[in-house]
Scaffold this active site. Structure first.
Site, mmCIF file in Angstrom:
data_model
loop_
_atom_site.group_PDB
_atom_site.id
_atom_site.type_symbol
_atom_site.label_atom_id
_atom_site.label_comp_id
_atom_site.label_asym_id
_atom_site.label_seq_id
_atom_site.Cartn_x
_atom_site.Cartn_y
_atom_site.Cartn_z
ATOM 1 N N HIS A 47 1.935 2.902 -8.954
ATOM 2 C CA HIS A 47 1.865 1.382 -8.930
ATOM 3 C C HIS A 47 3.053 0.732 -9.905
ATOM 4 O O HIS A 47 4.168 0.121 -9.342
ATOM 5 C CB HIS A 47 0.638 1.422 -9.877
ATOM 6 C CG HIS A 47 -0.761 1.970 -9.274
ATOM 7 N ND1 HIS A 47 -0.648 1.462 -7.301
ATOM 8 C CD2 HIS A 47 -1.555 2.267 -9.466
ATOM 9 C CE1 HIS A 47 -1.700 1.879 -7.028
ATOM 10 N NE2 HIS A 47 -2.261 2.343 -8.932
ATOM 11 N N LEU B 177 10.025 -21.380 -4.197
ATOM 12 C CA LEU B 177 9.138 -19.909 -3.413
ATOM 13 C C LEU B 177 7.856 -19.943 -4.067
ATOM 14 O O LEU B 177 8.253 -19.414 -5.528
ATOM 15 C CB LEU B 177 9.512 -18.305 -3.464
ATOM 16 C CG LEU B 177 8.941 -17.438 -3.322
ATOM 17 C CD1 LEU B 177 8.549 -17.309 -1.429
ATOM 18 C CD2 LEU B 177 9.693 -15.716 -3.956
ATOM 19 N N ASP C 113 0.829 -0.924 -0.100
ATOM 20 C CA ASP C 113 -0.099 0.014 -0.146
ATOM 21 C C ASP C 113 0.733 1.085 -0.291
ATOM 22 O O ASP C 113 2.131 1.629 0.653
ATOM 23 C CB ASP C 113 -0.754 0.018 1.561
ATOM 24 C CG ASP C 113 -2.277 1.095 1.082
ATOM 25 O OD1 ASP C 113 -2.197 1.169 0.072
ATOM 26 O OD2 ASP C 113 -2.613 1.249 2.227
HETATM 27 C C1 IPE Z 1 -5.670 -2.503 -0.129
HETATM 28 O O1 IPE Z 1 -5.062 -1.547 0.001
HETATM 29 C C2 IPE Z 1 -5.607 -2.880 -1.350
HETATM 30 C C3 IPE Z 1 -4.222 -3.433 -1.758
HETATM 31 C C4 IPE Z 1 -2.804 -3.382 -1.399
HETATM 32 C C5 IPE Z 1 -4.381 -4.039 -3.803
HETATM 33 P P1 IPE Z 1 -6.762 -0.039 -0.251
HETATM 34 O O2 IPE Z 1 -5.624 1.093 -0.635
HETATM 35 O O3 IPE Z 1 -7.131 0.186 -1.363
HETATM 36 O O4 IPE Z 1 -6.694 0.109 1.014
HETATM 37 P P2 IPE Z 1 -8.052 0.700 1.543
HETATM 38 O O5 IPE Z 1 -8.153 1.252 0.658
HETATM 39 O O6 IPE Z 1 -7.126 1.816 2.198
HETATM 40 O O7 IPE Z 1 -7.998 0.443 2.917
HETATM 41 C C1 IPE Z 2 -1.574 0.130 -3.484
HETATM 42 O O1 IPE Z 2 -1.643 1.601 -3.182
HETATM 43 C C2 IPE Z 2 -2.169 -0.487 -4.903
HETATM 44 C C3 IPE Z 2 -3.597 -0.748 -4.901
HETATM 45 C C4 IPE Z 2 -4.078 -0.894 -3.962
HETATM 46 C C5 IPE Z 2 -3.879 -1.271 -5.688
HETATM 47 P P1 IPE Z 2 -2.461 2.610 -3.324
HETATM 48 O O2 IPE Z 2 -2.915 2.806 -5.026
HETATM 49 O O3 IPE Z 2 -3.763 1.937 -2.243
HETATM 50 O O4 IPE Z 2 -1.866 3.864 -2.436
HETATM 51 P P2 IPE Z 2 -2.476 4.993 -1.728
HETATM 52 O O5 IPE Z 2 -3.302 4.406 -0.496
HETATM 53 O O6 IPE Z 2 -3.544 5.726 -1.980
HETATM 54 O O7 IPE Z 2 -1.426 5.899 -1.007
HETATM 55 MG MG MG Z 3 -3.601 2.625 -0.586
#
Ligand code: IPE
Ligand code: IPE
Ligand code: MG
Length: 254
Positions: free
Chosen positions: A52, A147, A35
């Site tokens: 990403h 792995l 995240d």
């Molecule tokens: C969780 O992250 C999902 C992934 C890392 C794929 P999100 O960014 O979607 O989660 P929330 O919305 O902060 O809970």
């Molecule tokens: C995690 O990073 C990737 C996915 C959920 C696909 P985010 O896109 O949620 O990044 P933040 O949390 O908005 O910074």
């Molecule tokens: Mg996020």
């Protein structure tokens, strides 16, 4: 929709700081909630999608870290069942990005002995070309055993439990035979050990629907590091923290 692919790099075990880790007490299975990509990009005045793209280097280094210290199972959360609610352009980017990442990395991962597979729903929203690439990567690497990298894609912990319960009912089981073991048998990957450790980056203290059933007794480690900045050293720090924990499983400490 273009981005600079992250260059290939060689695994480097010479200077990694794993000397403080107890290699006899490694977690067998680590889960990662990757995240913070969007915030990483926004901090740099870049579009969220660049975050990403930058996450690829973090993923690869984490995989090499697991290979280096002998972690046998790694499950990474790449796209949740809730992430469809994001702007259409970001969703489309994530679909294309994950497909191209598999194309770029599958041979390298295959050579490293990584078995790639997926967890999640194969529903109509996942583009066919993505499903095709997923199948191709899984088939190519199916015999590897150093792995197991499980990519949770269009994954939701609740969806997994719902799917398990549906299969369980379809199996004709008697209500009195429903127990933890029979439910576990119908999860997406019943043979995988439950995660010992779940790491979430970006300073969020929640699970966001990741492996709900499987993490009943996992140790949780949260770090402020944003996913694109995460490297094997951060993984080792999390493992070090894990090794300092006292897992009791409801019992009293011996
Ligand atoms: C969780 O992250 C999902 C992934 C890392 C794929 P999100 O960014 O979607 O989660 P929330 O919305 O902060 O809970
Ligand atoms: C995690 O990073 C990737 C996915 C959920 C696909 P985010 O896109 O949620 O990044 P933040 O949390 O908005 O910074
Ligand atoms: Mg996020």
């Amino acid at each position: 929709m273009t981005f600079d692919p992250v260059p290939f790099f060689e695994p480097d075990s010479s200077d990694a700081p794993f000397s403080s880790l107890d290699l006899n007490r490694m977690p067998v299975h680590i889960g990662c909630v990757m995240d913070g990509n969007g915030r990483w990009a926004q901090k740099r005045g870049l579009p969220r999608t660049d975050g990403h793209a930058a996450g690829e280097a973090a993923l690869m280094d984490t995989i090499y870290g697991c290979l280096e210290v002998g972690v046998r199972w790694l499950t990474v959360y790449a796209f949740s069942t809730e992430n469809w609610r994001r702007p259409i352009d970001e969703v489309r980017f994530l679909m294309n990005f994950n497909e191209s990442l598999l194309l770029r990395r599958k041979d390298e991962l295959d050579q490293q002995g990584v078995r790639i597979r997926f967890s999640g729903r194969r529903d109509w929203r996942v583009p066919r070309k993505v499903l095709k690439r997923m199948d191709e990567s899984a088939i190519q690497t199916a015999k590897n055993d150093k792995l197991t990298l499980t990519i949770a894609f269009n994954y939701g912990g609740r969806a997994e439990i719902i799917d398990a319960v549906r299969s369980l009912i379809n199996s004709g089981i008697k209500a009195s035979d429903v127990n933890e073991k029979s439910i576990s048998k119908f999860l997406y990957h019943p043979e995988a050990p439950d995660p010992d450790l779940v790491v979430r980056t970006s300073g969020e203290y929640r699970i966001s629907n990741f492996l709900l059933w499987e993490i009943a007794y996992s140790e949780l480690v949260f770090t402020d590091v944003l996913w694109p900045d995460f490297r094997r050293e951060d993984l080792y720090k999390a493992i070090y923290e894990f090794q300092g924990r006292n897992r009791r499983y409801g019992k009293v400490r011996e």
